[in-house]
Motif scaffolding. Structure first.
Motif, PDB file in Angstrom:
ATOM      1  N   ASP A  27       0.886  -1.340  -0.090  1.00 16.45           N
ATOM      2  CA  ASP A  27       0.116  -0.061  -0.069  1.00 16.45           C
ATOM      3  C   ASP A  27       0.865   1.168  -0.147  1.00 16.45           C
ATOM      4  O   ASP A  27       1.310   1.609   1.186  1.00 16.45           O
ATOM      5  N   LEU A  28       0.968   1.805  -1.121  1.00 21.38           N
ATOM      6  CA  LEU A  28       1.976   2.893  -1.516  1.00 21.38           C
ATOM      7  C   LEU A  28       1.518   4.019  -0.694  1.00 21.38           C
ATOM      8  O   LEU A  28       1.980   5.146  -0.346  1.00 21.38           O
ATOM      9  N   GLY A  29      -0.001   4.223  -0.345  1.00 22.43           N
ATOM     10  CA  GLY A  29      -0.553   5.574   0.120  1.00 22.43           C
ATOM     11  C   GLY A  29      -0.303   5.600   1.637  1.00 22.43           C
ATOM     12  O   GLY A  29      -0.327   6.511   2.269  1.00 22.43           O
ATOM     13  N   GLU A  73      -2.334   2.782  -5.985  1.00 21.43           N
ATOM     14  CA  GLU A  73      -1.851   2.817  -4.693  1.00 21.43           C
ATOM     15  C   GLU A  73      -1.682   1.335  -3.757  1.00 21.43           C
ATOM     16  O   GLU A  73      -0.937   1.235  -2.696  1.00 21.43           O
ATOM     17  N   ARG A  74      -2.155   0.517  -4.403  1.00 24.12           N
ATOM     18  CA  ARG A  74      -2.156  -1.026  -3.736  1.00 24.12           C
ATOM     19  C   ARG A  74      -2.217  -1.970  -4.842  1.00 24.12           C
ATOM     20  O   ARG A  74      -2.991  -2.164  -5.503  1.00 24.12           O
TER      21      ARG A  74
END
Length: 109
Positions: A27-29, A73-74
């Motif tokens: 999860d890059l967010g 984002e994921r």
């Protein structure tokens, strides 16, 4: 289990074989990774140890389909498949350098 991506990356680099069949979602967010562990792990996990957190009841996590479209984002770093396995909590503690005697629900600096 949610783990900071930097910690997850270094652990996976050191012990590739332990992670070979374990589904991992990125999860890059939130700069976190999610590792699939057996149900009940949250009751015995030292919450907060090295920034980790075991997600048990009542948590849930929305994930993209393993073979479907990914959202920016994921995305799956290692998608689950028929050969996937859950990460044993003891193996995860070892991979993340969390001492086995760390009490559940508590963390060490």
């Amino acid at each position: 289990m949610t783990v900071p991506l930097s910690l997850l990356s270094s652990a996976a680099d050191r012990e590739r074989e332990a992670w070979a069949q374990v589904p991992v979602l990125c999860d890059l967010g939130t700069d976190r990774g999610y590792v699939w562990v057996p149900r009940g792990t949250a009751a015995t996990w030292p919450q907060g140890a090295h920034g980790t957190r075991a997600l048990g009841d009542p948590w849930w996590l929305a994930v993209p389909r393993p073979l479907g479209p990914q959202v920016p984002e994921r995305a799956w770093l290692q998608a689950p498949d028929a050969a996937s396995a859950l990460m044993h909590p003891g193996a995860l503690r070892s991979a993340l350098d969390i001492p086995a005697d760390t009490a559940p629900g508590r963390s060490r600096p």
